[in-house]
Scaffold this motif. Structure first.
Motif, mmCIF file in Angstrom:
data_model
loop_
_atom_site.group_PDB
_atom_site.id
_atom_site.type_symbol
_atom_site.label_atom_id
_atom_site.label_comp_id
_atom_site.label_asym_id
_atom_site.label_seq_id
_atom_site.Cartn_x
_atom_site.Cartn_y
_atom_site.Cartn_z
ATOM 1 N N MET A 1 -6.094 -5.217 -14.563
ATOM 2 C CA MET A 1 -6.459 -5.399 -13.897
ATOM 3 C C MET A 1 -6.860 -5.736 -12.008
ATOM 4 S SD MET A 1 -6.922 -9.458 -14.759
ATOM 5 C CE MET A 1 -8.326 -10.517 -13.597
ATOM 6 N N MET A 2 -7.569 -5.374 -10.821
ATOM 7 C CA MET A 2 -6.686 -5.600 -9.527
ATOM 8 C C MET A 2 -6.428 -6.164 -9.791
ATOM 9 S SD MET A 2 -10.022 -3.067 -8.237
ATOM 10 C CE MET A 2 -9.517 -2.625 -7.287
ATOM 11 N N ARG A 3 -5.488 -6.570 -8.363
ATOM 12 C CA ARG A 3 -4.357 -7.704 -8.142
ATOM 13 C C ARG A 3 -6.069 -7.959 -6.592
ATOM 14 N NH1 ARG A 3 -1.388 -5.154 -5.760
ATOM 15 N NH2 ARG A 3 0.913 -5.675 -8.136
ATOM 16 N N PRO A 4 -6.240 -9.377 -6.474
ATOM 17 C CA PRO A 4 -7.215 -9.928 -5.795
ATOM 18 C C PRO A 4 -6.436 -9.924 -4.060
ATOM 19 C CG PRO A 4 -6.045 -11.749 -6.634
ATOM 20 C CD PRO A 4 -5.427 -10.588 -7.298
ATOM 21 N N LYS A 18 5.308 -6.521 -6.232
ATOM 22 C CA LYS A 18 5.028 -5.816 -7.771
ATOM 23 C C LYS A 18 4.527 -4.661 -7.890
ATOM 24 C CE LYS A 18 6.159 -7.027 -12.192
ATOM 25 N NZ LYS A 18 5.954 -8.105 -13.949
ATOM 26 N N ALA A 19 5.495 -3.643 -8.286
ATOM 27 C CA ALA A 19 4.225 -2.308 -8.635
ATOM 28 C C ALA A 19 3.485 -2.645 -9.622
ATOM 29 C CB ALA A 19 5.415 -1.431 -8.480
ATOM 30 N N PRO A 20 2.579 -2.254 -9.267
ATOM 31 C CA PRO A 20 1.710 -1.825 -11.014
ATOM 32 C C PRO A 20 2.772 -1.576 -11.895
ATOM 33 C CG PRO A 20 0.581 -0.672 -9.446
ATOM 34 C CD PRO A 20 1.619 -1.535 -8.205
ATOM 35 N N SER A 21 1.531 -1.904 -13.368
ATOM 36 C CA SER A 21 2.559 -1.226 -14.358
ATOM 37 C C SER A 21 2.369 0.693 -14.253
ATOM 38 C CB SER A 21 2.352 -1.532 -15.845
ATOM 39 O OG SER A 21 0.534 -1.490 -15.810
ATOM 40 N N ASN A 22 1.852 1.320 -13.277
ATOM 41 C CA ASN A 22 1.299 2.419 -14.427
ATOM 42 C C ASN A 22 1.737 3.059 -12.868
ATOM 43 O OD1 ASN A 22 0.612 2.080 -16.551
ATOM 44 N ND2 ASN A 22 -0.789 2.074 -16.446
ATOM 45 N N TYR A 23 2.332 2.826 -11.421
ATOM 46 C CA TYR A 23 2.771 3.200 -10.999
ATOM 47 C C TYR A 23 3.817 4.371 -10.817
ATOM 48 C CZ TYR A 23 4.090 3.675 -6.063
ATOM 49 O OH TYR A 23 4.384 4.112 -4.456
ATOM 50 N N VAL A 24 3.606 5.431 -10.605
ATOM 51 C CA VAL A 24 4.901 6.388 -10.066
ATOM 52 C C VAL A 24 5.088 7.132 -9.018
ATOM 53 C CG1 VAL A 24 5.313 8.880 -10.596
ATOM 54 C CG2 VAL A 24 4.450 6.992 -12.509
#
Length: 911
Positions: A1-4, A18-24
Motif C-alpha cells: 500500500m502507498m505511504r501517506p 525505508k525503501a519500498p519492497s520492490n524498489y530497484v
C-alpha cells in the motif's frame, strides 16, 4: 500500500526512509548491472517470514499476478492507469500508420526476398533441377533403346567368396535328374486298389483318344440332318480354335463388363450401327464367332440403312454367305459404292467382277471410285469406252479426262483435253498435259504457247498462280517418262519471276536453282539459271554457279558453250577465263586452252592469275622454255611482277636443276619481297640440298627475322638443328616459336615428334598433355594422342577426341585406323570414307583409304578411290606434301603420287 503523504510544512529526510519492497535502484535511469523484472522477475526476492510464505500457503511471486494482457509485465508500473477510448483511438491511428509504412516497403522487401531465394536456389540446386535436361531427353528414347539397356547385375567384389570349391556331381544325382526330365505316359490312380493291393496305371494316350472321340461325336451331333448342311463351318471352327488365346480371369471380367455395356447401348438405341459392330467384334474377340454373327445379323435388321453394319456382317461370314449378305445390303442401300466394291472383290474372276461393277454403275453413275475400279479391270479398248462414258457422268473429275486422253490418239486426245478444259477451266494439270502432248509429238513451238495461255486463262478464271507449286510441276515434268524437258523449261520461264521483288530476284532464283539441283532436278535448275543469266548477264557469280552445275551434271560441250558466253558478257572476270582454259586443257585441247588464255591476256593484261595460268599450262605440258619466257615477261611487267611470279620462276629453275639461276632468282625476289616467307623457305631448302648447313641456317634465320609468325619456317629451322644433332637447340627453338605464336597445333606437334625421335617418351607425353590444354579443339593433336596412347587406352582416348572435335577429319581418320586394327572392316571403310568426305584436300587420308581398299576391298573399289582422289586433287597432308614437293616427283599425276604416299607410310616415320 502507498505511504501517506507528509503533513504540510514538514521536512522529510528521504535518505532515512525505508525503501519500498520492490524498489530497484537506478532502474528508471537505465542503469546496468541489475537483473530486471522484464527478464526473470523482480530483482529482489519477497520478504521472508510473511504470512504463510514458508509454509506454501502464500504466493511465492506475487508480482506475477500483475501481468496484464494488454500492458504485459509492466502493468505494475501503471496499475492505476485507465485504458479509455482516446487510448484506443490513438493505438488505432498508429496501427494504420504502421500498416501504411509497411505497404510502402512491401514491394522492395518482396523483391529482395525473391532475389535472395533465387540466389539460394542457384547456389544450392535440387537434385531434380540438376537432372531436368536429362529427364527431358528421356522423352526421345525409343522403346528399342529402353529394351537394349543392359542390366546392372551384381558388380560388387566385396561379398564374393575368395575361393569357390567345385566338386563333380555323383552319378546318382545325374541319373535322377535325367529320369525327372523324361515324360511318363502313364499315371498311378490313387484310391483304386486291386484286391491284391497293387496300384492300377491309367494310360494317358488312351485318355487322349477318348477325348478326341467325344469331341468328334459332339461335332457330328451338331449337324443339321434336315437341310444336309452343317450349322458350323468346320474349317472356320478349326481356325477359330487355333487362334483362340487363353484369357486370364481379369480379361474375362473385362469382356463381361464390355458385353453388359454394349448390350445397354444397343438396347437403348437399336438404330446405332457402331454399337452393333462393337458388340459383334467383342464376341469375335472372345472366340464366340456364331454369337458375333447373330448379333451383327440382328444389327442388319435394325440398321438396314447403315453400310458399315452390312460390311461387318459380310466380313464375319464365309465367302459364299458374304455374297448373300452383300446382296441384301445392296438391296437395302443401292447407292452405296462401298457395298458394290466389296461385292466385286468377293468374285473369283475378273469377268464376274466387271459384271458387278457395271450393275453398280447403272445404279450409281456418278461414283468416281466405281468408274476407276471398272477401268482397272477392263482392257484398253473397253477402258476407252468406259472412260468416254465416265467423263459424261463425272465431267468435273480431271483424272478421268486425263486417263481418257492418255488412251486416245493424238487428234482425239486434243479434243478430249479441249473438252476437259471447258468442263474444268480452273485446273492447271489439263494445260500441262496438253503441253506434254505437244512435246511428245515434236511440236516444240507449241509448248511455250500452251503454258503462256494456261497462265492467262487460269488468272482470268480467278485462279491464284502459286510459284512454288508450278515449279514443282516443272520438276514433275522433268521426272516424267519420257522426260518433258521443254515443258519444264517453259513452266520455269513463265513462273520463276512471279511474286519476287526486283531486288530479291538474283538471290531467290539462285537459291531455287541450288535446291532443285540438290533434289536431283537438273533441268529445272538449269532453266532457273538460264532465266537468271538472262536477267543478270553481267554477274560472274551466276555464271560460275551455272558452270559448276554443267561441270557436274552436263556435257563438256555444254560447259564450253556456257563459258564462251560467260567471258563474252564478263570479260574482266579472270576466274571465268581460267575455268574456260582449264576445261579445254582437261579435254586435251592444249592449243584451244592457249587461245583462250591469249584472249584473257588481251582482256586482262595485268592479271597475275592469267599469267600464272598460262605458265602452269606450259609447265605442266613439258614446255619449260615457254614457261620461262612467260615468267620472264611477267617479271618485266610492273603490275604482274609479284612474289608468286618470282617463286614460280625459281621453281622452274629448280626443276631444271640450275641451282645458280635459282639462287639468283630467289635473291632478287627476296630483295623485292622480303616479307614473302615461301621465298625464304625455298632459299633454305636450296642450301640444304647442296649440303651447306651454315648457309641454310642463315637463310632460315633471315626468314624468321622477317616472318616471325611463319610456322613452316620455325619447323624447318628446328628440323635442321635436329638433323645436325642439336636436339636441345631444336627443342629451344620450338619453345621460342610457341612463345611467339601461341595456340599453334603444328608447333606443338613438331615438338612432340622431336621428343619421340630423341627417344624421350615421357617428355613427349608431357608435351602432348600441355598441347591439349593449349589447343583443346585441335583434331591434329587429338589424332596424335590416339596414336600415342597404349593399345588398351586408345578407345577411351578416341572417345574423348570425338567429344572435343567429332567432325574433324584427322580424328575420324584416327578412329578409322582403330577399326582397321581391330579387323572391323565395314566400320573402318565407313570412317575412312567420312574422313575424305569432310576434307577431300588431305592426301594422306586418300592414300590410307586406297591402301585399305587394296587389302580388304575389290579392284573396282580401289579404282573408284583413285578416281575420286584424282577428282579431288588434294594438296595437303604431312606425307603428301613431302612426296609431292620432292623434285623427283614433279609433274606426276595424282594416282602416281597416291601410290608413292602409301610407300612413304609403310617405310618412313612421320615428318
Amino acid at each position: 500500500m502507498m505511504r501517506p503523504p507528509p503533513a504540510p510544512g514538514t521536512k522529510v529526510d528521504y535518505n532515512a526512509l525505508k525503501a519500498p519492497s520492490n524498489y530497484v535502484p537506478g532502474l528508471g535511469r537505465g542503469a546496468t548491472g541489475f537483473t530486471t523484472r522484464s527478464d526473470i522477475g523482480p530483482a529482489r526476492s519477497g520478504p521472508v517470514g510473511g504470512d504463510g510464505d514458508k509454509e506454501g500457503g502464500g504466493d511465492a511471486n506475487p508480482d506475477e499476478n500483475k501481468f496484464d494482457e494488454f500492458m504485459g509485465s509492466d502493468a505494475g508500473m501503471f496499475a492505476g492507469g485507465q485504458y479509455d477510448e482516446d487510448d484506443r483511438e490513438a493505438d488505432r491511428v498508429w496501427e494504420e500508420i504502421d500498416n501504411f509504412m509497411d505497404e510502402r516497403r512491401r514491394e522492395r522487401r518482396e523483391r529482395l526476398m525473391k532475389e535472395q531465394l533465387e540466389k539460394m536456389r542457384a547456389d544450392n540446386p535440387k537434385i531434380t533441377e540438376q537432372f531436368a535436361d536429362l529427364k527431358r531427353d528421356l522423352a526421345q528414347v525409343s522403346a528399342e533403346e529402353w529394351e537394349g539397356i543392359p542390366d546392372v547385375g551384381d558388380r560388387t567384389i566385396k561379398k564374393r567368396p575368395r575361393f569357390m570349391a567345385v566338386a563333380a556331381a555323383p552319378d546318382s544325382l545325374l541319373s535322377k535328374a535325367a529320369a525327372a526330365s523324361q515324360m511318363d505316359t502313364s499315371i498311378a490312380v490313387d484310391g483304386l486298389v486291386t484286391p491284391a493291393g497293387a496300384a492300377t496305371n491309367a494310360d494317358l494316350t488312351a485318355i487322349g483318344e477318348g477325348q478326341r472321340t467325344v469331341i468328334r461325336l459332339k461335332l457330328d451331333s451338331m449337324a443339321d440332318s434336315v437341310s444336309g448342311q452343317t450349322v458350323i463351318d468346320p474349317k472356320g471352327y478349326l481356325t477359330d480354335l487355333s487362334s483362340m488365346a487363353i484369357n486370364s480371369s481379369s480379361e474375362i471380367s473385362d469382356i463381361k463388363k464390355a458385353r453388359l455395356l454394349l448390350k445397354s447401348v444397343i438396347t437403348t438405341n437399336p438404330h446405332h450401327g457402331p454399337g452393333w459392330i462393337a458388340a459383334a467384334r467383342l464376341e469375335e474377340k472372345a472366340g464366340k464367332l456364331q454369337v458375333a454373327r447373330g448379333i451383327i445379323a440382328e444389327g442388319c435388321e435394325k440398321c438396314a440403312s447403315n453400310e458399315d453394319v452390312w460390311l461387318e456382317a459380310a466380313r464375319l461370314q464365309p465367302p459364299d454367305m458374304a455374297k448373300a449378305v452383300l446382296a441384301r445390303g445392296v438391296a437395302n442401300i443401292p447407292t452405296s459404292y462401298k457395298l458394290w466394291i466389296a461385292a466385286a472383290r468377293l468374285e473369283a474372276d475378273d469377268a464376274a467382277k466387271q459384271r458387278v461393277l457395271r450393275r453398280a454403275l447403272e445404279r450409281i453413275p456418278g461414283s468416281v471410285r466405281l468408274w476407276k475400279a471398272a477401268v482397272e479391270l477392263a482392257s484398253e479398248d473397253d477402258a476407252r469406252v468406259l472412260l468416254s462414258r465416265a467423263v459424261e457422268c463425272c465431267p468435273t473429275h480431271v483424272e478421268l479426262w486425263l486417263a481418257l486422253a492418255k488412251l486416245e490418239s493424238y487428234d482425239n486426245a486434243k479434243k478430249v483435253l479441249n473438252k476437259a478444259r471447258q468442263a474444268v477451266p480452273t485446273d492447271p494439270s489439263i494445260w500441262i498435259t496438253a503441253a506434254k502432248l505437244e512435246e511428245a509429238q515434236g511440236n516444240n513451238d507449241m509448248v511455250g504457247k500452251i503454258v503462256s495461255r494456261a497462265l492467262k486463262s487460269l488468272q482470268s478464271h480467278g485462279v491464284v498462280i502459286a510459284r512454288e507449286a508450278w515449279l514443282k510441276e516443272a520438276e514433275a515434268a522433268e521426272r516424267a517418262q519420257p522426260a518433258c524437258v521443254l515443258t519444264c523449261r517453259a513452266i520455269v520461264g513463265e513462273v520463276v519471276g512471279l511474286g519476287v521483288e526486283d531486288e530479291d530476284r538474283r538471290r531467290t532464283w539462285m537459291a531455287d536453282a541450288e535446291e532443285a539441283a540438290r533434289r536431283g532436278s537438273i533441268e529445272t535448275a538449269r532453266a532457273i539459271y538460264n532465266a537468271t543469266l538472262a536477267a543478270f548477264p553481267g554477274k560472274p557469280a551466276v555464271w560460275r554457279a551455272a558452270a559448276a552445275l554443267e561441270k557436274q551434271h552436263g556435257s563438256r560441250q555444254a560447259l564450253d558453250e556456257l563459258l564462251k558466253r560467260a567471258v563474252s558478257y564478263c570479260p574482266q572476270a579472270e576466274v571465268l577465263w581460267l575455268m574456260a582454259a582449264k576445261e579445254r586443257w582437261l579435254a586435251g585441247d592444249v592449243p584451244g586452252a592457249r587461245a583462250i588464255l591469249a584472249e584473257a591476256f588481251a582482256a586482262n593484261p595485268d592479271s597475275e592469275d592469267v599469267w600464272l595460268a598460262a605458265f602452269k599450262l606450259e609447265f605442266e605440258n613439258d614446255e619449260p622454255q615457254r614457261a620461262r619466257a612467260l615468267l620472264a615477261k611477267a617479271r618485266e611487267t610492273s603490275t604482274a611482277s609479284t612474289a608468286r611470279v618470282w617463286m614460280k620462276s625459281a621453281i622452274v629453275e629448280r626443276e631444271a636443276g640450275d641451282a645458280a639461276a635459282e639462287r639468283a632468282l630467289l635473291a632478287e625476289g627476296l630483295r623485292r619481297f622480303p616479307g614473302f616467307w615461301k621465298l625464304h623457305l625455298m632459299a633454305g631448302q636450296l642450301e640444304a640440298r647442296e649440303g651447306k648447313v651454315e648457309a641454310t641456317r642463315a637463310a632460315y634465320a633471315a626468314g624468321l627475322k622477317r616472318c616471325p609468325d611463319c610456322v613452316p619456317l620455325w619447323r624447318a629451322a628446328a628440323r635442321l638443328e635436329e638433323a645436325q644433332g642439336n636436339t636441345g637447340r631444336a627443342r629451344a627453338m620450338l619453345e621460342q616459336a610457341r612463345h611467339r605464336n601461341p595456340k599453334q597445333p603444328e608447333l606443338w606437334l613438331a615438338a612432340i615428334r622431336t621428343e619421340q625421335r630423341a627417344g624421350s617418351t615421357k617428355a613427349a607425353e608431357a608435351l602432348l598433355a600441355k598441347a591439349l590444354q593449349d589447343c583443346p579443339a585441335s583434331g591434329l593433336l587429338w589424332a596424335e594422342a590416339v596414336a600415342m596412347a597404349p593399345r588398351p587406352q586408345r578407345r577411351t582416348k578416341a572417345a574423348d577426341a570425338m567429344k572435343r572435335c567429332d567432325n574433324d577429319p584427322h580424328v575420324i581418320a584416327a578412329v578409322a585406323s582403330l577399326f582397321w586394327a581391330d579387323r572391323k572392316i565395314d566400320k573402318a571403310r565407313s570412317w575412312w570414307s567420312r574422313s575424305v568426305t569432310l576434307d577431300p584436300d588431305i592426301g594422306d587420308h586418300w592414300a590410307q583409304l586406297w591402301k585399305f581398299e587394296g587389302q580388304h576391298g575389290t579392284p573396282e573399289s580401289a579404282a573408284n578411290v583413285l578416281a575420286k582422289a584424282a577428282a579431288a586433287d588434294p594438296h595437303h597432308g604431312e606425307r603428301w606434301v613431302r612426296v609431292a614437293k620432292d623434285p623427283a616427283n614433279a609433274h606426276q599425276l595424282v594416282d602416281v603420287l597416291l601410290k608413292k604416299v602409301v610407300v612413304d607410310i609403310d617405310t618412313l616415320p612421320p615428318p
